[in-house]
Scaffold this motif. Structure first.
Motif, mmCIF file in Angstrom:
data_model
loop_
_atom_site.group_PDB
_atom_site.id
_atom_site.type_symbol
_atom_site.label_atom_id
_atom_site.label_comp_id
_atom_site.label_asym_id
_atom_site.label_seq_id
_atom_site.Cartn_x
_atom_site.Cartn_y
_atom_site.Cartn_z
ATOM 1 N N ARG A 45 0.813 -1.210 0.000
ATOM 2 C CA ARG A 45 0.000 0.000 0.000
ATOM 3 C C ARG A 45 0.848 1.262 0.000
ATOM 4 O O ARG A 45 0.344 2.345 -0.332
ATOM 5 N N LEU A 46 2.109 1.163 0.360
ATOM 6 C CA LEU A 46 2.965 2.337 0.483
ATOM 7 C C LEU A 46 3.453 2.822 -0.882
ATOM 8 O O LEU A 46 3.711 2.021 -1.793
ATOM 9 N N LYS A 47 3.610 4.132 -0.990
ATOM 10 C CA LYS A 47 4.145 4.715 -2.220
ATOM 11 C C LYS A 47 5.579 4.246 -2.457
ATOM 12 O O LYS A 47 5.989 4.031 -3.598
ATOM 13 N N SER A 48 6.343 4.120 -1.373
ATOM 14 C CA SER A 48 7.724 3.664 -1.512
ATOM 15 C C SER A 48 7.783 2.247 -2.077
ATOM 16 O O SER A 48 8.629 1.933 -2.932
ATOM 17 N N THR A 49 6.870 1.380 -1.629
ATOM 18 C CA THR A 49 6.840 0.009 -2.150
ATOM 19 C C THR A 49 6.454 -0.005 -3.620
ATOM 20 O O THR A 49 7.014 -0.761 -4.420
ATOM 21 N N LYS A 50 5.499 0.836 -3.991
ATOM 22 C CA LYS A 50 5.090 0.899 -5.404
ATOM 23 C C LYS A 50 6.239 1.373 -6.288
ATOM 24 O O LYS A 50 6.400 0.901 -7.424
ATOM 25 N N LEU A 51 7.040 2.288 -5.748
ATOM 26 C CA LEU A 51 8.224 2.725 -6.491
ATOM 27 C C LEU A 51 9.204 1.568 -6.665
ATOM 28 O O LEU A 51 9.751 1.351 -7.753
ATOM 29 N N LEU A 52 9.417 0.831 -5.584
ATOM 30 C CA LEU A 52 10.334 -0.301 -5.645
ATOM 31 C C LEU A 52 9.821 -1.383 -6.590
ATOM 32 O O LEU A 52 10.595 -2.012 -7.317
ATOM 33 N N GLN A 53 8.512 -1.596 -6.590
ATOM 34 C CA GLN A 53 7.934 -2.582 -7.503
ATOM 35 C C GLN A 53 8.150 -2.177 -8.959
ATOM 36 O O GLN A 53 8.272 -3.032 -9.842
ATOM 37 N N LYS A 54 8.209 -0.882 -9.199
ATOM 38 C CA LYS A 54 8.393 -0.372 -10.561
ATOM 39 C C LYS A 54 9.845 -0.508 -11.026
ATOM 40 O O LYS A 54 10.108 -0.842 -12.188
ATOM 41 N N TYR A 55 10.788 -0.256 -10.103
ATOM 42 C CA TYR A 55 12.184 -0.162 -10.514
ATOM 43 C C TYR A 55 13.063 -1.331 -10.049
ATOM 44 O O TYR A 55 14.153 -1.534 -10.601
ATOM 45 N N ALA A 56 12.634 -2.066 -9.028
ATOM 46 C CA ALA A 56 13.522 -3.051 -8.414
ATOM 47 C C ALA A 56 13.116 -4.488 -8.732
ATOM 48 O O ALA A 56 11.951 -4.779 -9.035
ATOM 49 N N GLU A 57 14.100 -5.369 -8.639
ATOM 50 C CA GLU A 57 13.829 -6.808 -8.638
ATOM 51 C C GLU A 57 13.578 -7.206 -7.191
ATOM 52 O O GLU A 57 14.475 -7.116 -6.354
ATOM 53 N N ILE A 58 12.362 -7.636 -6.890
ATOM 54 C CA ILE A 58 11.989 -7.988 -5.516
ATOM 55 C C ILE A 58 11.925 -9.504 -5.410
ATOM 56 O O ILE A 58 11.225 -10.163 -6.179
ATOM 57 N N ARG A 59 12.673 -10.059 -4.430
ATOM 58 C CA ARG A 59 12.700 -11.513 -4.244
ATOM 59 C C ARG A 59 12.469 -11.866 -2.783
ATOM 60 O O ARG A 59 12.950 -11.177 -1.880
ATOM 61 N N GLU A 60 11.724 -12.920 -2.601
ATOM 62 C CA GLU A 60 11.453 -13.412 -1.240
ATOM 63 C C GLU A 60 12.424 -14.534 -0.891
ATOM 64 O O GLU A 60 12.658 -15.441 -1.690
ATOM 65 N N PHE A 61 12.973 -14.461 0.327
ATOM 66 C CA PHE A 61 13.855 -15.500 0.845
ATOM 67 C C PHE A 61 13.326 -15.925 2.220
ATOM 68 O O PHE A 61 13.842 -15.494 3.246
ATOM 69 N N SER A 62 12.282 -16.706 2.224
ATOM 70 C CA SER A 62 11.678 -17.127 3.493
ATOM 71 C C SER A 62 11.923 -18.612 3.717
ATOM 72 O O SER A 62 11.929 -19.407 2.771
ATOM 73 N N LEU A 63 12.119 -18.958 4.979
ATOM 74 C CA LEU A 63 12.305 -20.363 5.329
ATOM 75 C C LEU A 63 11.059 -21.161 5.009
ATOM 76 O O LEU A 63 9.929 -20.685 5.205
ATOM 77 N N VAL A 64 11.261 -22.361 4.516
ATOM 78 C CA VAL A 64 10.136 -23.273 4.331
ATOM 79 C C VAL A 64 9.582 -23.615 5.711
ATOM 80 O O VAL A 64 10.348 -23.957 6.616
ATOM 81 N N PRO A 65 8.270 -23.491 5.938
ATOM 82 C CA PRO A 65 7.731 -23.873 7.247
ATOM 83 C C PRO A 65 8.151 -25.289 7.614
ATOM 84 O O PRO A 65 8.144 -26.194 6.766
#
Length: 329
Positions: free
Chosen positions: A108-128
């Motif tokens: 919901r944040l403007k900063s996140t929307k900017l990052l979604q536009k310009y950045a490669e976003i990757r999740e690194f979460s432990l498998v439950p």
């Protein structure tokens, strides 16, 4: 793309990804001039880092600015947002901006929307820990990445041994890679058994002993796990995962579900054959008993996080869990 946002609770996997960027971007001879690591505690660190990443690198290689544990995905002051927008839209090709955080960025944040536009976003979460089939899948993927050939039974054995601990997974598979040498044949379970650390496997044995109400064996396994320096919270995580899986299967069976494919899908079992054994394991347990184990495990986790004595707390709750599974608790 010179902007990367990595988030998740798998610290080891994130560290590996950061190291890969570090090696790719920086010339070691010029690293001290072209590398900035910005922590959230640094005063005006965000603005300084954004200004720094716009500076051309010295010498050869590129410039790297890393925001560690950044808050930009959770909150972003207006003045920083303006600077972020200016930076992302005009970032030089000779600079790389890297952001890491444990929490998922708030969409919901403007900063996140900017990052979604310009950045490669990757999740690194432990498998439950309770999604054992996803852990098996992860073992296969990492083994392939490292060039370690394993039989299906050996893959299962490694998964049992390491659980969702990514660091241990890489350590164990690297050990097996060296052991295998130039051998072209896949390593089987018998070959790897003496080489891998089996603390997670013993935690699963502990869950099995509790399920069967075997108090003496369960207490012996608790002591053995702690002697091998297995973190108490890691033991609890394995127990929670196993009991949740048993509960899920039992609830579906008691609800009259006879379609095994439906149970496999709901329980997220990558190996359908495993359902046969799970059904046998919960045959003499009621869903009521299994439900009663979860609050006890929650109490156990809370006590350990408050600094309670690990051995005494694990022993007490293990006895209580055994009694519940025997129908006496």
């Amino acid at each position: 793309m010179p902007v990367f946002f990595y988030w998740g609770n798998d610290d080891f996997a994130i560290a590996q990804a950061v190291s890969a960027i570090h090696k790719q971007v920086l010339d070691p001879a010029w690293e001290s001039f072209n590398y900035d690591k910005i922590s959230p505690e640094q005063p005006d660190g965000l603005v300084q880092g954004l200004n720094q990443v716009m500076t051309p690198p010295f010498g050869s290689g590129s410039r790297l600015v890393w925001f560690v544990d950044t808050i930009l995905g959770q909150r972003c002051p207006e003045e920083v947002l303006l600077e972020l927008e200016r930076t992302l839209s005009g970032l030089p090709v000779t600079s790389v901006l890297l952001l890491t955080a444990r929490s998922k960025p708030d969409s919901r944040l403007k900063s996140t929307k900017l990052l979604q536009k310009y950045a490669e976003i990757r999740e690194f979460s432990l498998v439950p820990a309770w999604k054992t089939d996803l852990i098996v899948k992860q073992v296969r993927q990492v083994a392939q990445e490292l060039g370690v050939k394993l039989t299906p039974a050996a893959v299962e054995r490694v998964a049992e041994a390491v659980g969702n601990d990514t660091r241990q997974l890489y350590n164990e598979l690297e050990k097996l890679r060296v052991f295998a040498g130039r051998t072209k044949q896949p390593l089987d379970e018998a070959a790897i058994a003496p080489l891998i650390t089996t603390t997670t496997q013993n935690a699963l044995k502990l869950a099995s002993a509790i399920r069967q109400g075997q108090v003496a064996l369960a207490l012996e396994l608790v002591a053995e796990l702690l002697r091998h320096n297995e973190p108490a919270l890691a033991i609890v995580k394995t127990l929670v995962g196993q009991f949740r899986l048993w509960l899920w299967v039992k609830l579906m069976l008691e609800a009259g579900e006879r379609d095994e494919a439906a149970i496999v899908e709901a329980a997220e079992l990558a190996n359908p054959k495993r359902l046969y054994f799970l059904k046998q394991e919960v045959q003499f347990l009621s869903s009521t008993s299994l439900l009663r184990t979860l609050p006890l495990l929650l109490e156990l986790e809370a006590s350990l996080k408050r600094g309670a004595d690990e051995l005494a707390t694990l022993q007490t709750k293990t006895i209580e869990l055994c009694e519940v599974c025997q129908g006496r608790g």
